[in-house]
Scaffold this active site. Structure first.
Site, PDB file in Angstrom:
ATOM      1  N   ASP A   1      60.948 -76.255  35.012  1.00 12.36           N
ATOM      2  CA  ASP A   1      60.014 -75.412  34.280  1.00 12.36           C
ATOM      3  C   ASP A   1      58.770 -76.266  34.045  1.00 12.36           C
ATOM      4  O   ASP A   1      58.824 -77.497  34.131  1.00 12.36           O
ATOM      5  CB  ASP A   1      60.642 -74.984  32.963  1.00 12.36           C
ATOM      6  CG  ASP A   1      59.685 -74.202  32.081  1.00 12.36           C
ATOM      7  OD1 ASP A   1      58.971 -73.339  32.610  1.00 12.36           O
ATOM      8  OD2 ASP A   1      59.642 -74.499  30.870  1.00 12.36           O
TER       9      ASP A   1
ATOM     10  N   ASP B   1      55.808 -75.557  31.388  1.00 17.40           N
ATOM     11  CA  ASP B   1      55.341 -75.663  30.013  1.00 17.40           C
ATOM     12  C   ASP B   1      56.450 -76.192  29.099  1.00 17.40           C
ATOM     13  O   ASP B   1      57.578 -75.679  29.105  1.00 17.40           O
ATOM     14  CB  ASP B   1      54.868 -74.307  29.500  1.00 17.40           C
ATOM     15  CG  ASP B   1      53.651 -73.809  30.252  1.00 17.40           C
ATOM     16  OD1 ASP B   1      52.762 -73.218  29.631  1.00 17.40           O
ATOM     17  OD2 ASP B   1      53.571 -74.030  31.486  1.00 17.40           O
TER      18      ASP B   1
ATOM     19  N   ARG C   1      50.664 -61.166  26.081  1.00 15.92           N
ATOM     20  CA  ARG C   1      49.904 -62.386  25.808  1.00 15.92           C
ATOM     21  C   ARG C   1      48.725 -62.544  26.763  1.00 15.92           C
ATOM     22  O   ARG C   1      47.622 -62.922  26.360  1.00 15.92           O
ATOM     23  CB  ARG C   1      50.835 -63.604  25.900  1.00 15.92           C
ATOM     24  CG  ARG C   1      51.787 -63.725  24.732  1.00 15.92           C
ATOM     25  CD  ARG C   1      52.762 -64.873  24.910  1.00 15.92           C
ATOM     26  NE  ARG C   1      53.754 -64.554  25.931  1.00 15.92           N
ATOM     27  CZ  ARG C   1      54.596 -65.449  26.456  1.00 15.92           C
ATOM     28  NH1 ARG C   1      54.544 -66.706  26.084  1.00 15.92           N
ATOM     29  NH2 ARG C   1      55.474 -65.078  27.360  1.00 15.92           N
TER      30      ARG C   1
ATOM     31  N   SER D   1      57.754 -71.696  37.223  1.00 14.62           N
ATOM     32  CA  SER D   1      57.170 -71.539  35.896  1.00 14.62           C
ATOM     33  C   SER D   1      56.802 -70.102  35.581  1.00 14.62           C
ATOM     34  O   SER D   1      56.282 -69.374  36.431  1.00 14.62           O
ATOM     35  CB  SER D   1      55.916 -72.422  35.791  1.00 14.62           C
ATOM     36  OG  SER D   1      55.229 -72.179  34.584  1.00 14.62           O
ATOM     37  N   GLY D   2      57.044 -69.748  34.325  1.00 14.47           N
ATOM     38  CA  GLY D   2      56.550 -68.476  33.814  1.00 14.47           C
ATOM     39  C   GLY D   2      55.113 -68.592  33.349  1.00 14.47           C
ATOM     40  O   GLY D   2      54.559 -67.645  32.797  1.00 14.47           O
TER      41      GLY D   2
ATOM     42  N   ASP E   1      63.331 -75.498  29.161  1.00 12.99           N
ATOM     43  CA  ASP E   1      63.472 -75.537  27.699  1.00 12.99           C
ATOM     44  C   ASP E   1      63.629 -74.173  27.053  1.00 12.99           C
ATOM     45  O   ASP E   1      64.012 -74.093  25.887  1.00 12.99           O
ATOM     46  CB  ASP E   1      62.245 -76.213  27.082  1.00 12.99           C
ATOM     47  CG  ASP E   1      61.017 -75.327  27.117  1.00 12.99           C
ATOM     48  OD1 ASP E   1      60.461 -75.028  26.039  1.00 12.99           O
ATOM     49  OD2 ASP E   1      60.617 -74.900  28.216  1.00 12.99           O
TER      50      ASP E   1
END
Length: 452
Positions: free
Chosen positions: A245, A247, A290, A333-334, A401
């Site tokens: 991931d 971030d 967001r 990654s998101g 995470d």
């Protein structure tokens, strides 16, 4: 004479040794303090006609040539070595040999030579006879499951070791060996980024590995350390792909929060982010909400944020070491591909999959192109990359995470929750919270002496 007697006082001799020097010599050795007994503390008797199995333990100051000298004696007498182990702690050597002495050889003469050789080297020696029944029981034990328990902390204490080994003991597991994987610890104190790691190789059949893992996780939380449990199988040594991931994993920030601060909507976005990471709301829905708040943000802001991103402790060392070992690496990654590609160039990552932020006329539109990279999409991408690289998923490591990382953590052979939210730590196979990303190298069995 007194020194020789002291050395012999630590010696336990198997049957047959009385014949090696005769009664007169035994009397002389007895005068020096030697009382030859077997493991049952009964007088030694002369045996013969069968192969003898003997456990030889040697201890003393480490120096070159100890193992060579002892095995040279065994070689001269045609002795078979059934098992051997050696360890050095603070320049003190412990050498163990399980040997089979052929019936045609004179066991007493062999032991005599070893006895006097170790005395010359000012070392202690202990001989223990091993019965055929005991040896066969030991051989059948090799079919038991093997496990690796890794203890990670800034500094390891006696309480840490005692607590971990207590759990190991209660589950009726035997510790075969303990190795320090981290570098030597200075006495001056604990540096902010110091590392300590001990690896336990244990043996035994676990009825329920999930209960064992759960107890270790609870202990890790109680002592503020990390404890990892893995099966010791061939895949542990053949992993070849690590997916991260981005971030709060490879970097210390949540990029979308940084963008939101620049756009003046930081509080709104941070609240949505936290709820998504805790698994309270759907990731895709929250992500779109967001991103919509970023509408109108100038493109130049992205460049400035990328340049100021703080790489997570240990990330550069981890990735560079993995590259040296031939691993492939990926960012799943998101977050946004703009920042993933920046890290790709900086760290040398092989694959990057993230969300494409739409920018028109130099400004963010508040939209993303393509499929949103949510938890399920991460798992799909991980499968695709593994297939492309010709790898079994057991050969894959995933690190993340947030709750949206759990799908990829669950299908990887080694799924690691890194400085993760509680729900993620509880559901991931492994967790690291106290050290940096390079702590992952310890879970692969790679010590500091190999990477420094």
């Amino acid at each position: 004479r007194g020194a020789l007697g002291a050395a012999l006082a630590f010696t336990i001799i198997p049957s047959g040794i009385r014949s090696f020097i005769g009664n007169a010599s035994i009397s002389r050795l007895a005068a020096l303090g030697w009382n030859p007994v077997n493991r049952y503390n009964t007088p030694i008797t002369v045996g013969g006609g069968v192969n003898e199995i003997i456990l030889i333990n040697i201890a003393g100051d480490d120096r070159p040539g100890v193992t060579s000298s002892i095995t040279g004696i065994l070689a001269d007498h045609g002795v078979n070595i059934l098992d051997i182990g050696q360890a050095v702690i603070h320049d003190n050597l412990a050498l163990g040999l399980l040997v089979e002495v052929p019936a045609s050889a004179e066991a007493a003469s062999i032991l005599k030579d070893i006895l006097f050789r170790t005395h010359e080297m000012q070392m202690q020696v202990r001989f223990l006879p091993v019965s055929p029944e005991s040896y066969n029981q030991w051989v059948t034990g090799q079919g038991k499951q093997r496990h690796i328990v890794t203890l990670l902390a800034r500094k390891i204490t006696g309480r840490h070791i005692a607590s971990v080994t207590d759990i190991v003991s209660r589950y009726e597991l035997n510790i075969d060996r303990i190795d320090r994987l981290s570098g030597r610890v200075p006495l001056e104190g604990v540096a902010q980024q110091s590392k300590a790691c001990v690896e336990l190789s244990v043996r035994g059949n676990l009825v329920d590995a999930s209960d064992f893992r759960r107890e270790l996780l609870h202990l890790a939380s109680e002592l503020d350390i990390d404890i990892a449990y893995q099966e010791d199988n061939m895949f542990r040594r053949t992993r070849r792909l690590v997916a991260f991931d981005m971030d709060s994993t490879l970097i210390e920030a949540e990029v979308i929060d940084e963008l939101a601060k620049a756009a003046g909507v930081g509080d709104q976005v941070a609240e949505i982010t936290e709820r998504a990471m805790r698994g309270e709301i759907d990731f895709t829905e929250s992500f779109k909400a967001r991103v919509a708040l970023l509408k109108g943000l100038d493109e130049s802001v992205l460049e400035g944020i990328a340049a100021s991103l703080k790489i997570t402790e240990g990330a550069e060392k981890l990735v560079s070491t993995l590259k040296q070992l031939g691993y492939k690496t990926a960012i799943l990654s998101g977050g946004f591909s703009y920042f993933g590609q920046y890290l790709q160039q900086k760290l040398g990552i092989d694959y990057v999959y993230a969300n494409e932020l739409v920018i028109r006329d130099g400004r963010v539109t508040g939209e993303v192109e393509g499929i949103v990279v949510d938890g399920q999409r991460k798992a799909e991408l991980l499968r695709d990359i593994a297939q492309r690289e010709g790898l079994n998923l057991e050969q894959v490591i995933a690190v993340g995470d947030g709750a949206n990382d759990l799908p990829m953590l669950s299908i990887a052979g080694l799924g690691i929750a890194f400085r993760a939210k509680p729900i993620v730590r509880e559901n991931a196979k492994q967790s690291i919270s106290t050290l940096g990303l390079d702590g992952i190298l310890y879970l692969l069995g790679i010590s500091d002496r190999h990477t420094n």
